[in-house]
Scaffold this active site. Structure first.
Site, PDB file in Angstrom:
ATOM      1  N   ARG A 121      19.800  36.467 -72.420  1.00 13.97           N
ATOM      2  CA  ARG A 121      19.858  37.349 -73.934  1.00 13.97           C
ATOM      3  C   ARG A 121      18.634  36.966 -74.673  1.00 13.97           C
ATOM      4  NH1 ARG A 121      25.671  37.008 -74.328  1.00 13.97           N
ATOM      5  NH2 ARG A 121      26.399  38.768 -73.294  1.00 13.97           N
ATOM      6  N   LYS A 143       5.550  44.444 -77.968  1.00 13.58           N
ATOM      7  CA  LYS A 143       5.992  45.555 -76.966  1.00 13.58           C
ATOM      8  C   LYS A 143       6.195  44.784 -75.551  1.00 13.58           C
ATOM      9  CE  LYS A 143       5.113  49.972 -78.832  1.00 13.58           C
ATOM     10  NZ  LYS A 143       4.105  51.240 -78.543  1.00 13.58           N
ATOM     11  N   GLU A 185      -9.464  49.705 -75.347  1.00 11.69           N
ATOM     12  CA  GLU A 185      -8.454  49.681 -76.704  1.00 11.69           C
ATOM     13  C   GLU A 185      -9.339  49.305 -77.914  1.00 11.69           C
ATOM     14  OE1 GLU A 185      -5.392  50.259 -76.852  1.00 11.69           O
ATOM     15  OE2 GLU A 185      -4.697  49.879 -74.763  1.00 11.69           O
ATOM     16  N   LYS A 227      -3.846  45.252 -85.677  1.00 13.26           N
ATOM     17  CA  LYS A 227      -2.615  45.268 -85.188  1.00 13.26           C
ATOM     18  C   LYS A 227      -1.688  44.727 -86.200  1.00 13.26           C
ATOM     19  CE  LYS A 227      -0.153  45.834 -80.957  1.00 13.26           C
ATOM     20  NZ  LYS A 227      -0.257  45.982 -79.578  1.00 13.26           N
ATOM     21  N   GLU A 237       8.165  51.031 -84.446  1.00 14.85           N
ATOM     22  CA  GLU A 237       7.314  52.174 -84.080  1.00 14.85           C
ATOM     23  C   GLU A 237       8.351  53.518 -84.651  1.00 14.85           C
ATOM     24  OE1 GLU A 237       4.737  52.505 -80.551  1.00 14.85           O
ATOM     25  OE2 GLU A 237       5.837  54.604 -80.265  1.00 14.85           O
ATOM     26  N   ARG A 241       3.432  52.633 -86.608  1.00 14.14           N
ATOM     27  CA  ARG A 241       2.913  52.092 -85.474  1.00 14.14           C
ATOM     28  C   ARG A 241       2.666  53.137 -84.323  1.00 14.14           C
ATOM     29  NH1 ARG A 241       5.372  46.646 -82.242  1.00 14.14           N
ATOM     30  NH2 ARG A 241       3.712  46.759 -80.707  1.00 14.14           N
ATOM     31  N   ASN A 245      -0.778  54.658 -80.452  1.00 14.92           N
ATOM     32  CA  ASN A 245      -0.761  55.364 -79.320  1.00 14.92           C
ATOM     33  C   ASN A 245      -1.828  56.416 -79.250  1.00 14.92           C
ATOM     34  OD1 ASN A 245       1.748  54.225 -78.636  1.00 14.92           O
ATOM     35  ND2 ASN A 245       3.011  55.595 -79.818  1.00 14.92           N
ATOM     36  N   HIS A 248      -3.135  57.600 -76.134  1.00 16.10           N
ATOM     37  CA  HIS A 248      -2.268  56.781 -74.841  1.00 16.10           C
ATOM     38  C   HIS A 248      -1.423  58.019 -74.253  1.00 16.10           C
ATOM     39  CE1 HIS A 248      -3.766  53.322 -76.302  1.00 16.10           C
ATOM     40  NE2 HIS A 248      -3.295  52.461 -75.492  1.00 16.10           N
ATOM     41  N   HIS A 252      -1.578  57.610 -70.252  1.00 17.96           N
ATOM     42  CA  HIS A 252      -0.428  57.283 -69.258  1.00 17.96           C
ATOM     43  C   HIS A 252      -0.244  58.309 -68.487  1.00 17.96           C
ATOM     44  CE1 HIS A 252       1.044  54.221 -72.502  1.00 17.96           C
ATOM     45  NE2 HIS A 252       0.367  53.941 -71.884  1.00 17.96           N
ATOM     46  N   HIS A 264      -5.558  51.331 -66.757  1.00 13.69           N
ATOM     47  CA  HIS A 264      -5.042  51.817 -68.208  1.00 13.69           C
ATOM     48  C   HIS A 264      -6.163  51.924 -69.117  1.00 13.69           C
ATOM     49  CE1 HIS A 264      -2.784  52.167 -71.473  1.00 13.69           C
ATOM     50  NE2 HIS A 264      -2.943  51.101 -72.288  1.00 13.69           N
TER      51      HIS A 264
HETATM   52  N1  GLY Z   1       0.221  49.070 -77.503  1.00 14.64           N
HETATM   53  C1  GLY Z   1       0.614  49.949 -78.840  1.00 14.64           C
HETATM   54  C2  GLY Z   1       1.442  49.106 -79.473  1.00 14.64           C
HETATM   55  O1  GLY Z   1       1.546  47.940 -79.348  1.00 14.64           O
HETATM   56  O2  GLY Z   1       2.205  49.679 -80.261  1.00 14.64           O
END
Ligand code: GLY
Length: 363
Positions: A121, A143, A185, A227, A237, A241, A245, A248, A252, A264
């Site tokens: 957990r 993430k 990025e 960030k 998010e 947040r 994206n 992205h 993706h 990527h």
């Molecule tokens: N890579 C996008 C984020 O961390 O929200």
């Protein structure tokens, strides 16, 4: 070494950035009173160059250290690989008093973070990003995840590390294509920051490509700071947040359509180009600004290649993106650096045209 604080709702933690700072790991573990039963997962590419250094440093003052190799690619970012990590933890008698350290690029950090968030957990977790892409983006913000049923990062969690350590000496062995991934990025952050930062990125791009240390470190710090402030405002998010994206959703889908033959970070550069076109077609971005801003992703055009691409398939994959709702794709678009629009929708024909125009530069 520089220290940047991430203040997420669930946890505060530091991100350390510097040269030759990997040696500080035992001290940082001690300082934070982290567990001394250490399970280290290392990207195979890193292991080849740094096994001795990693073992020597981390074995110092620890109770138990097990190092395992992970062959990182989008196909091995799977539930099967997570299970293998659980098996290895169980076989070596690791319990809830475990510290898991991920040493590698974005794929390694994502999958190992997911294993750390679910084993017992949730056990303590440290990120040591060894690629530029992981340093500027994926290692910070919590993430974690794996790919599932041909959808990128469909299964995952938000799980913050105890700390992130970015030792830029690891980047010395990166191939140029990996540096280009990181720049993908960085370009995203150029569009998320203000105009001043956008022009600073444009000006330092060639130096980052050449791995000039000071310029690279400055940009890493700027991206991590950006960030950290986004994650502070919206860890999970639900709002702000989503700006991270940018490009992205296109990227993706392209990665899946290309069966992951495109990396990527390269796909992000193509995705940003498509997002700029879509911003223009939606009337958000002027023609003059489109021409100006597109220069940034296109400056690395000859370092990225796409063989052949079925645009209709890319569109269908975008519809099943985890951010889409009932087949309606949600886009992040922009009118200038730092002026972003979230959750925008567009007619299928408009998206297809943005995909065709964006991708055409890289075929
Ligand atoms: N890579 C996008 C984020 O961390 O929200």
């Amino acid at each position: 070494m520089k220290k940047i604080e991430v203040k997420a709702t669930s946890k505060n933690y530091p991100v350390y950035v510097g040269q030759n700072i990997f040696e500080q790991i035992p001290v940082l573990i001690e300082k934070k009173s982290l567990h001394k039963n250490v399970f280290i997962v290392v990207d195979e590419n890193v292991l080849g160059y740094h096994l001795k250094r990693i073992k020597n440093i981390i074995s110092e003052k620890m109770s138990k250290v097990v190092v395992v190799e992970y062959i990182a690619n989008e196909k091995s970012k799977s539930s099967k690989s997570v299970e293998e990590l659980y098996e290895c933890l169980i076989k070596n008698n690791f319990g809830r008093d475990t510290l898991i350290i991920a040493i590698g690029g974005g794929i390694t950090g994502d999958i190992v973070g997911f294993a750390a968030s679910t084993f017992g957990r949730g056990v303590q977790f440290v990120q040591v990003p060894t690629t530029l892409l992981a340093a500027v983006d994926s290692s910070v913000g919590g993430k974690t995840g794996i790919n599932y049923r041909k959808t990128k990062n469909l299964i995952g969690s938000f799980y913050q590390p105890e700390f992130v350590l970015i030792d830029t000496t690891f980047f010395k062995t990166l191939k140029e294509e990996e540096v280009v991934c990181g720049i993908g990025e960085i370009m995203k952050y150029a569009f998320l920051g203000d105009e001043k930062f956008y022009y600073a990125v444009c000006a330092s791009l060639q130096n980052i490509l050449k791995q000039k240390h000071q310029q690279t470190q400055n940009i890493i710090e700027a991206c991590v700071n950006m960030k950290a402030s986004v994650v502070k405002a919206d860890e999970t998010e639900s709002g702000l947040r989503k700006i991270l994206n940018l490009g992205h959703t296109f990227a993706h889908a392209l990665e899946v359509e290309q069966d992951h033959k495109i990396k990527h970070g390269h796909a992000v550069i193509v995705g940003l180009t498509c997002a700029l076109y879509l911003s223009y077609f939606k009337g958000i971005l002027s023609a003059q600004k489109l021409i100006e801003y597109i220069e940034l992703p296109l400056s690395l055009q000859n370092r990225i290649s796409i063989d052949k691409c079925n645009i209709e398939t890319v569109y269908k994959i975008m519809q099943r993106d985890k951010k889409s709702r009932e087949g309606k794709i949600k886009f992040v678009l922009l009118s200038s650096p730092g002026v972003l629009y979230l959750d925008l929708e567009a007619e299928k024909e408009t998206v297809i045209t943005a995909l065709e125009d964006g991708i055409s530069h890289f075929i």
